[in-house]
Design a protein around this motif. Structure first.
Motif, PDB file in Angstrom:
ATOM      1  N   LEU A 120       1.035  -1.166   0.086  1.00 14.58           N
ATOM      2  CA  LEU A 120       0.002   0.079  -0.020  1.00 14.58           C
ATOM      3  C   LEU A 120       0.866   1.049  -0.039  1.00 14.58           C
ATOM      4  CD1 LEU A 120      -2.896   1.110   0.380  1.00 14.58           C
ATOM      5  CD2 LEU A 120      -2.635   0.935   2.617  1.00 14.58           C
ATOM      6  N   LEU A 121       1.942   1.250   0.865  1.00 15.91           N
ATOM      7  CA  LEU A 121       2.840   2.319   0.805  1.00 15.91           C
ATOM      8  C   LEU A 121       3.539   2.702  -0.571  1.00 15.91           C
ATOM      9  CD1 LEU A 121       4.402   4.217   2.713  1.00 15.91           C
ATOM     10  CD2 LEU A 121       6.229   2.775   2.760  1.00 15.91           C
ATOM     11  N   SER A 122       3.924   1.686  -1.202  1.00 12.85           N
ATOM     12  CA  SER A 122       4.505   1.958  -2.800  1.00 12.85           C
ATOM     13  C   SER A 122       3.196   2.275  -3.564  1.00 12.85           C
ATOM     14  CB  SER A 122       5.320   0.774  -3.034  1.00 12.85           C
ATOM     15  OG  SER A 122       4.458  -0.516  -2.965  1.00 12.85           O
ATOM     16  N   GLU A 123       2.011   2.016  -3.369  1.00 10.13           N
ATOM     17  CA  GLU A 123       1.219   2.560  -4.287  1.00 10.13           C
ATOM     18  C   GLU A 123       0.926   3.825  -3.912  1.00 10.13           C
ATOM     19  OE1 GLU A 123      -2.855   0.393  -3.634  1.00 10.13           O
ATOM     20  OE2 GLU A 123      -1.812  -1.555  -4.102  1.00 10.13           O
ATOM     21  N   CYS A 124       0.955   4.408  -2.542  1.00  9.03           N
ATOM     22  CA  CYS A 124       0.896   5.712  -2.501  1.00  9.03           C
ATOM     23  C   CYS A 124       2.000   6.434  -2.821  1.00  9.03           C
ATOM     24  CB  CYS A 124       0.708   5.784  -0.700  1.00  9.03           C
ATOM     25  SG  CYS A 124      -0.699   5.287  -0.152  1.00  9.03           S
ATOM     26  N   ARG A 125       3.071   6.017  -2.977  1.00  6.05           N
ATOM     27  CA  ARG A 125       4.237   6.613  -3.487  1.00  6.05           C
ATOM     28  C   ARG A 125       4.046   6.992  -4.779  1.00  6.05           C
ATOM     29  NH1 ARG A 125       9.346   4.240  -0.035  1.00  6.05           N
ATOM     30  NH2 ARG A 125       8.893   5.293   2.005  1.00  6.05           N
ATOM     31  N   ARG A 138       4.021  10.265  -6.913  1.00  9.96           N
ATOM     32  CA  ARG A 138       4.700  10.556  -8.170  1.00  9.96           C
ATOM     33  C   ARG A 138       3.720  11.189  -9.322  1.00  9.96           C
ATOM     34  NH1 ARG A 138       7.189   8.543 -12.201  1.00  9.96           N
ATOM     35  NH2 ARG A 138       5.652   6.639 -12.240  1.00  9.96           N
ATOM     36  N   THR A 139       2.670  10.459  -9.647  1.00  7.64           N
ATOM     37  CA  THR A 139       2.019  11.034 -10.513  1.00  7.64           C
ATOM     38  C   THR A 139       1.166  12.221 -10.331  1.00  7.64           C
ATOM     39  OG1 THR A 139       0.253   9.253 -10.090  1.00  7.64           O
ATOM     40  CG2 THR A 139       1.793   8.696 -11.652  1.00  7.64           C
ATOM     41  N   SER A 140       0.279  12.047  -9.164  1.00  8.22           N
ATOM     42  CA  SER A 140      -0.699  13.338  -8.933  1.00  8.22           C
ATOM     43  C   SER A 140      -0.407  14.276  -7.782  1.00  8.22           C
ATOM     44  CB  SER A 140      -2.161  12.527  -8.626  1.00  8.22           C
ATOM     45  OG  SER A 140      -1.948  12.254  -7.386  1.00  8.22           O
ATOM     46  N   GLY A 141       1.009  14.089  -7.205  1.00  8.08           N
ATOM     47  CA  GLY A 141       1.501  15.102  -6.487  1.00  8.08           C
ATOM     48  C   GLY A 141       0.988  14.770  -4.874  1.00  8.08           C
ATOM     49  N   ALA A 184      -2.618   8.207   7.182  1.00 10.17           N
ATOM     50  CA  ALA A 184      -1.436   9.136   6.769  1.00 10.17           C
ATOM     51  C   ALA A 184      -1.832   9.920   5.572  1.00 10.17           C
ATOM     52  CB  ALA A 184      -0.220   8.082   6.136  1.00 10.17           C
ATOM     53  N   THR A 185      -1.723  11.063   5.161  1.00 15.19           N
ATOM     54  CA  THR A 185      -1.995  11.699   4.077  1.00 15.19           C
ATOM     55  C   THR A 185      -0.647  12.253   3.695  1.00 15.19           C
ATOM     56  OG1 THR A 185      -2.478  13.620   5.399  1.00 15.19           O
ATOM     57  CG2 THR A 185      -4.123  12.688   4.392  1.00 15.19           C
ATOM     58  N   ALA A 186      -0.093  12.667   2.306  1.00 17.35           N
ATOM     59  CA  ALA A 186       1.040  13.020   2.024  1.00 17.35           C
ATOM     60  C   ALA A 186       0.962  13.770   0.732  1.00 17.35           C
ATOM     61  CB  ALA A 186       1.868  11.864   1.968  1.00 17.35           C
ATOM     62  N   MET A 187       2.051  14.463   0.466  1.00 20.56           N
ATOM     63  CA  MET A 187       2.102  15.451  -0.913  1.00 20.56           C
ATOM     64  C   MET A 187       3.645  15.750  -1.028  1.00 20.56           C
ATOM     65  SD  MET A 187       0.901  18.899   0.810  1.00 20.56           S
ATOM     66  CE  MET A 187       1.532  19.949  -0.601  1.00 20.56           C
ATOM     67  N   GLU A 188       3.814  15.964  -2.158  1.00 21.92           N
ATOM     68  CA  GLU A 188       5.278  16.165  -2.684  1.00 21.92           C
ATOM     69  C   GLU A 188       5.546  17.598  -2.484  1.00 21.92           C
ATOM     70  OE1 GLU A 188       6.527  14.064  -6.344  1.00 21.92           O
ATOM     71  OE2 GLU A 188       6.405  16.403  -7.155  1.00 21.92           O
ATOM     72  N   VAL A 189       6.862  17.648  -1.908  1.00 23.36           N
ATOM     73  CA  VAL A 189       7.219  19.322  -1.619  1.00 23.36           C
ATOM     74  C   VAL A 189       8.619  19.426  -2.305  1.00 23.36           C
ATOM     75  CG1 VAL A 189       5.883  19.561   0.416  1.00 23.36           C
ATOM     76  CG2 VAL A 189       8.141  18.363   0.500  1.00 23.36           C
ATOM     77  N   ASP A 190       9.087  20.435  -2.321  1.00 28.38           N
ATOM     78  CA  ASP A 190      10.200  20.772  -2.951  1.00 28.38           C
ATOM     79  C   ASP A 190      11.383  20.822  -1.783  1.00 28.38           C
ATOM     80  OD1 ASP A 190      11.902  22.323  -5.409  1.00 28.38           O
ATOM     81  OD2 ASP A 190      12.439  22.985  -3.310  1.00 28.38           O
ATOM     82  N   TRP A 191      12.268  20.065  -1.707  1.00 26.80           N
ATOM     83  CA  TRP A 191      13.337  20.041  -0.716  1.00 26.80           C
ATOM     84  C   TRP A 191      14.666  20.063  -1.573  1.00 26.80           C
ATOM     85  CZ3 TRP A 191      12.475  19.844   4.413  1.00 26.80           C
ATOM     86  CH2 TRP A 191      13.799  19.562   5.287  1.00 26.80           C
ATOM     87  N   GLU A 192      15.374  21.500  -1.265  1.00 27.47           N
ATOM     88  CA  GLU A 192      16.623  21.662  -1.760  1.00 27.47           C
ATOM     89  C   GLU A 192      16.453  21.611  -3.283  1.00 27.47           C
ATOM     90  OE1 GLU A 192      19.292  19.467   0.401  1.00 27.47           O
ATOM     91  OE2 GLU A 192      19.075  20.559   2.040  1.00 27.47           O
TER      92      GLU A 192
END
Ligand code: ADP
Length: 659
Positions: free
Chosen positions: A354-359, A363-366, A388-396
């Protein structure tokens, strides 16, 4: 004193010879010259030959001597081309008047004339820039004039190029957003600003001339708190010979505060001074933006830190940030124990897919905006459930995953308990339904089967009564009467039970029925009672409802029948009302009868419950129980209110059908 010191002719600082003639004013600008002893003339010729400057001597305006440099300067093939020519041949027309006057003055006062920039003509007619000095002299024993001309074409070109460069510099510095300037520190420590561009007006709010005249004008503008910093940086740059790049505050003469950035590079000058070619520009806007950014970052950081949810940032397969709540939730000793760890180690193996599905979703929808429940592992080996909820952020500059985890162990536990309870409830409901239907079945069968023997008992008792009425004694007659009456009552009770159980066992499917028609039928059925009691029975316009028509007819008949039965002193006034509610109809039967005390309002719906004895009002107490059962079967409710004119008001609902 040497009579012919040609080199001094060009000097500016030699003393005025004692035998000079002419006015004081002339003396200040020229120098008197004695005659030249002939013995030294040949020496001068030799000397003139090696001079880079053109030298010629003229007498009576005719050239009598010219050196090699002179031949070259004036474009002749050899001296013979020039000798004998008038000096005016080499002077452009527009210069002749000035030069003639100079010559006259020189001869009249017998003084040397100093260097003068002028133009000369070459033999080919072209004009050249020269610097010319002249002095009277004795040549070949006669009074002559010695003229020295220096070719300044190169210098002129260089000067023009310099002027062009300066103009360019001005142009560029005027268009620069900031100011350009030069700072010089002399060996004695004195500081000056020999050049300050016009941009100083915008950057420091002072005039360029003022800044160049007095170094204190600019230095005084540095904010007192930054002064030692700036001075220290300048010192260090001077010592290390390295570029200076410093930001500091200044206070303009108007009182306006701003931030500036100064960039300069020191270079040593031959005289021991250090020169900084520098530029400075206003960075207030950026500084303000940066500090606003810092403030908002600090705010966000505080927010993250005070969040009760665990928050971590996963960057390149490692945790790079974790808040206090994350440390506590995963039972880490401190942040360091969390940071650097691969995030998947915090998840139970059964959730890794499930974790890799979430990742993949991130990757595809942010983002993964819907909370996903995971079984998580604490560092001390314990487990808990988290959403868990998660989103992509900019890190360096690279993508990282920002994860928020809410501990839902309590809710999870409650849900488990609830599930278990629900399951139990479902079982019990099923069990109850089964036993209820068993009971109904039993009641039906029992009452139905009891009817037959009861009919026999009742029949024979009546036979006994008829045949032996006058043959037995008074007591026997009475006993037989009791038996007949008891059997009759029992028959009615059994019939009531049968009616009650039939509500569910004999119910008809729900169809669309006209309540107006059902009301009319009911009135027709109750016509005798209505007539006898002189009752008025009215109704609102009735809707169509989805119901078991005969059962609803039974309800109306019971309620209106009761209204007739439990009437007061005046003739009954009965009304069937209806209200259109959002998802159901609410019907009401109100009367002006004897009313029901609130404390009995629940009880009377129970089977065989009545408030009066049979001698007052006949009945078995089954009517309202049947009404309630029918209304429940339709998914509605039934209750009692006070009617407006003191009687009772029965309200029952029928849900509106969904199709
Ligand atoms: P029954 O009418 O056979 O007595 P019901 O179940 O119909 O049985 O009524 C139960 C009791 O409720 C009645 O005995 C009576 O006391 C009371 N009741 C019912 N309807 C009314 C009414 N319209 N006005 C006053 N009392 C009523």
């Amino acid at each position: 004193m040497d009579a012919f010191r040609a080199s001094e002719t060009f000097g500016a600082d030699s003393e005025i010879p004692e035998n000079a003639t002419g006015s004081e004013e002339g003396l200040n600008r020229s120098r008197a010259y004695p005659g030249t002893p002939e013995s030294s003339e040949s020496q001068f010729r030799e000397l003139f030959e090696i001079l880079p400057d053109a030298v010629y001597v003229h007498r009576d305006k005719k050239i009598v001597y010219v050196n090699s440099a002179g031949v070259r300067l004036y474009g002749a093939a050899g001296p013979e081309e020039l000798l004998g020519r008038s000096t005016f041949d080499f002077i452009p027309f527009d210069w002749r008047e000035i030069i003639a006057a100079r010559m006259d003055d020189m001869v009249r006062r017998n003084v040397a004339v100093p260097l003068l920039e002028q133009e000369r003509l070459r033999l080919d007619g072209t004009r050249i820039d020269v610097e010319v000095a002249a002095c009277p002299c004795m040549w070949e024993g006669k009074r002559s004039v010695l003229v020295v001309s220096r070719d300044i074409r190169e210098r002129k070109k260089t000067e023009a190029a310099l002027r062009e460069t300066e103009a360019q510099l001005h142009g560029i510095s005027a268009n620069l957003p900031g100011m350009v300037y030069q700072r010089v520190r002399h060996p004695d420590g004195r500081v000056e600003f020999p050049y300050v561009s016009a941009g100083v007006r915008d950057v420091l709010g002072v005039e360029p001339d003022a800044a160049m005249e007095d170094p204190a004008v600019m230095l005084d503008l540095i904010h007192p708190d930054d002064l030692s910093n700036v001075m220290g940086a300048i010192e260090r740059s001077a010592e290390a010979g390295e570029q200076l790049d410093i930001e500091f505050r200044i206070v303009q003469p108007s009182g306006k505060h701003c931030w500036v950035r100064g960039i300069s590079r020191p270079r040593p000058r031959d005289d021991g001074a250090i020169v900084w070619d520098a530029m400075m520009f206003d960075v207030t806007e950026r500084k303000e933006f940066e500090s606003a950014l810092q403030r908002s970052e600090a705010r966000y950081r505080r927010l993250l830190e005070t969040s009760p949810d665990a928050i971590y940032v996963h960057f390149r397969d490692r945790i790079v940030y974790g808040n206090e709540a994350a440390v506590a939730m995963f039972r880490a000793q401190d942040r360091d124990e969390l940071i650097g760890r691969a995030a998947h180690t915090l998840y139970h193996p059964d959730g890794l897919e499930l974790l890799s599905e979430c990742r993949e979703r991130i990757r595809t929808s942010g983002r993964v905006s819907e909370p996903v429940e995971f079984r998580l592992r604490r560092l001390d080996g314990g487990e808990f459930y988290g959403e868990a909820t998660a989103m992509e952020v900019d890190w360096e500059g690279e993508p990282a995953i920002f994860v928020i985890i809410r501990d839902v162990s309590d809710r999870h536990e409650a849900e488990r308990v609830m599930e278990r309870l629900n399951h139990k409830l479902l079982q019990q409901t099923r069990e109850l339904r089964r036993s209820n239907s068993d009971l109904e079945q039993f009641a039906y069968i029992a009452s139905h089967d009891l009817q037959e023997p009861l009919r026999m008992i009742s029949g024979y008792c009546q036979l006994l009564q008829r045949r032996y009425k006058d043959k037995l004694d008074g007591d026997a007659n009475e006993f037989i009467e009791f038996a007949v009456e008891g059997a009759g009552r029992m028959q009615r009770l059994i019939s009531d039970i049968l009616t009650y159980s039939r509500v569910s066992t004999r119910g008809q499917p729900m169809t669309l029925v006209d309540m107006g028609k059902i009301f009319a039928d009911t009135i027709a059925n109750l016509k005798t009672g209505i007539d006898e009691t002189r009752a008025t029975v009215t109704a609102d316009p009735m809707p169509l409802v989805k119901a078991d028509g005969s059962q609803i007819g039974q309800v109306l008949q019971n309620l209106i029948g009761n209204a007739l039965k439990f009437r007061g002193k005046s003739p009954p006034r009965i009304h069937l009302g209806v209200r259109d509610m959002e998802d159901h109809w609410e019907f009401s039967v109100s009367d002006n009868g004897i009313g029901i005390e609130p404390k009995y309002r629940d009880r009377i719906f129970l089977i065989f419950q009545r408030l009066h004895n049979r001698s007052e009002y006949p009945g078995t107490g089954i009517g309202l129980a049947v009404c309630q059962k029918i209304v429940y079967r339709h998914g509605g409710t039934i209750r009692i209110e006070d009617a407006e004119d003191g009687g009772s008001k029965f309200l029952f609902t029928i849900p509106k059908s969904e199709d």
